[in-house]
Design an enzyme around this catalytic site. Structure first.
Site, mmCIF file in Angstrom:
data_model
loop_
_atom_site.group_PDB
_atom_site.id
_atom_site.type_symbol
_atom_site.label_atom_id
_atom_site.label_comp_id
_atom_site.label_asym_id
_atom_site.label_seq_id
_atom_site.Cartn_x
_atom_site.Cartn_y
_atom_site.Cartn_z
ATOM 1 N N SER A 151 5.800 5.873 8.802
ATOM 2 C CA SER A 151 4.496 5.782 8.139
ATOM 3 C C SER A 151 4.554 5.041 6.810
ATOM 4 O O SER A 151 3.605 4.353 6.441
ATOM 5 C CB SER A 151 3.920 7.183 7.906
ATOM 6 O OG SER A 151 3.724 7.849 9.115
ATOM 7 N N HIS A 183 4.088 7.999 1.799
ATOM 8 C CA HIS A 183 2.950 7.087 1.961
ATOM 9 C C HIS A 183 2.702 6.277 0.695
ATOM 10 O O HIS A 183 2.416 5.072 0.761
ATOM 11 C CB HIS A 183 1.703 7.894 2.333
ATOM 12 C CG HIS A 183 1.825 8.600 3.639
ATOM 13 N ND1 HIS A 183 1.035 9.680 3.981
ATOM 14 C CD2 HIS A 183 2.653 8.402 4.696
ATOM 15 C CE1 HIS A 183 1.361 10.104 5.188
ATOM 16 N NE2 HIS A 183 2.340 9.340 5.633
#
Length: 320
Positions: A144, A195
């Site tokens: 991610s 992230h």
């Protein structure tokens, strides 16, 4: 290397369905190789998750630096893999066609390493600033972080437009930040630092010195709108075929069209927004969409409300 226990992996089957729906010939080579590598490590983990996840304690204090290489390509469960790879499929088709395969491979490799380094720095800073030593033990796996970096690139090369984040229209240039905040508050178990590291790496490339440093090491990026080499081949038709697949629609329009088509095939219809409002608040996303028979089409494109929904992930490791 340990083989994952055998069984029906619905997420993996759905990922293969997405790949064949797009068409293997329409997926550029580096994107396809990245998908294959992630699937391979999911089925045949190099090490157990606890020994491949990334943390300050394991990497810096215990000098287990190989985790920088392993963590992006290991996933906690089949749904973690599925949602990350569906996102990679869309971003890879866009960016590899734009940048060329060689430079895109260089970008993915650099981002895979650099997001891990930035993640460690962020975790160390958070632990010191908040006086919380346990943060250094937080362990994260998954692709991610790289995907957030690629999303920054995608918004840079394809500016304009809006995306829907939790039902609210957000300009593309702010979408990464909106999704970062939304994921942090609404999806426990995900890695905020992972992230955020991806966004910062993407900004280092688009707004900072990273691209120039990469060019200094290997030469100019060779930015282009077609594949390099000048020879005819299957990838010359990717732009045309991809336009047929997306019909030139935005992500939200594609979502609406996919929902209508899927539900129409089954003699029923429900507007996209009504479906979202019905599924998401009740935390029954997978069950709802599967019961409507639209789940495989519903996620042809990256939909933030779904791609980071808690129902999509396991709870063993924090996921980047």
């Amino acid at each position: 290397m340990q083989r994952r226990s055998r069984g029906v992996n619905l997420g993996l089957l759905m990922l293969l369905s997405q790949i064949f729906h797009v068409g293997i010939n329409n997926i550029p080579p580096v994107t396809l190789a990245t998908l294959g590598l992630n699937v391979w490590f999911f089925l045949n983990p190099w090490k157990p998750l606890y020994h491949s996840c990334l943390s300050v304690e394991e990497c810096y204090q215990r000098k287990d630096w190989q985790r920088l290489l392993l963590s992006p390509f290991h996933h906690a469960d089949e749904w973690h893999l599925y949602f990350n790879m569906v996102s990679m499929l869309w971003k890879g088709i866009n960016l590899e066609r734009r940048l060329g395969s060689r430079w895109f491979a260089y970008v993915v490799t650099t981002f895979s390493l650099l997001t891990g380094v930035v993640y460690l720095l962020l975790q160390f800073a958070f632990a010191e600033f908040m006086d919380e030593p346990d943060i250094k033990r937080n362990c994260a796996v998954g692709f991610s972080g790289v995907l957030f970096a690629l999303k920054v690139l995608n918004n840079h090369y394809f500016p304009g437009g809006f995306v829907s984040v939790l039902g609210f229209p957000v300009p593309n240039r702010f979408a990464c930040w909106a999704e970062l905040v939304a994921i942090h508050f609404f999806t426990p178990g995900t890695s905020f630092a992972g992230h955020l590291a991806g966004i910062l790496v993407g900004l280092m490339y688009t707004q900072g010195p990273l691209k120039k440093l990469m060019e200094a090491c290997t030469g100019p990026s060779g930015y282009q709108n077609h594949y390099p080499g000048g020879r005819p081949g299957v990838y010359e038709d990717v732009h045309r075929n991809y336009d047929v697949y997306t019909a030139g629609l935005s992500e939200e329009e594609q979502l609406e069209r996919a929902l209508r088509a899927s539900l129409r095939d089954r003699a029923c219809w429900m507007p996209a927004q009504k479906l979202l409002s019905h599924c998401l608040p009740s935390c029954q996303l997978q069950r709802c969409c599967l019961s409507l028979g639209c789940f495989d089409r519903y996620l042809n494109k990256e939909i933030p409300e779904i791609a980071h929904h808690p129902m999509a992930f396991g709870s063993h490791q924090k996921k980047k």
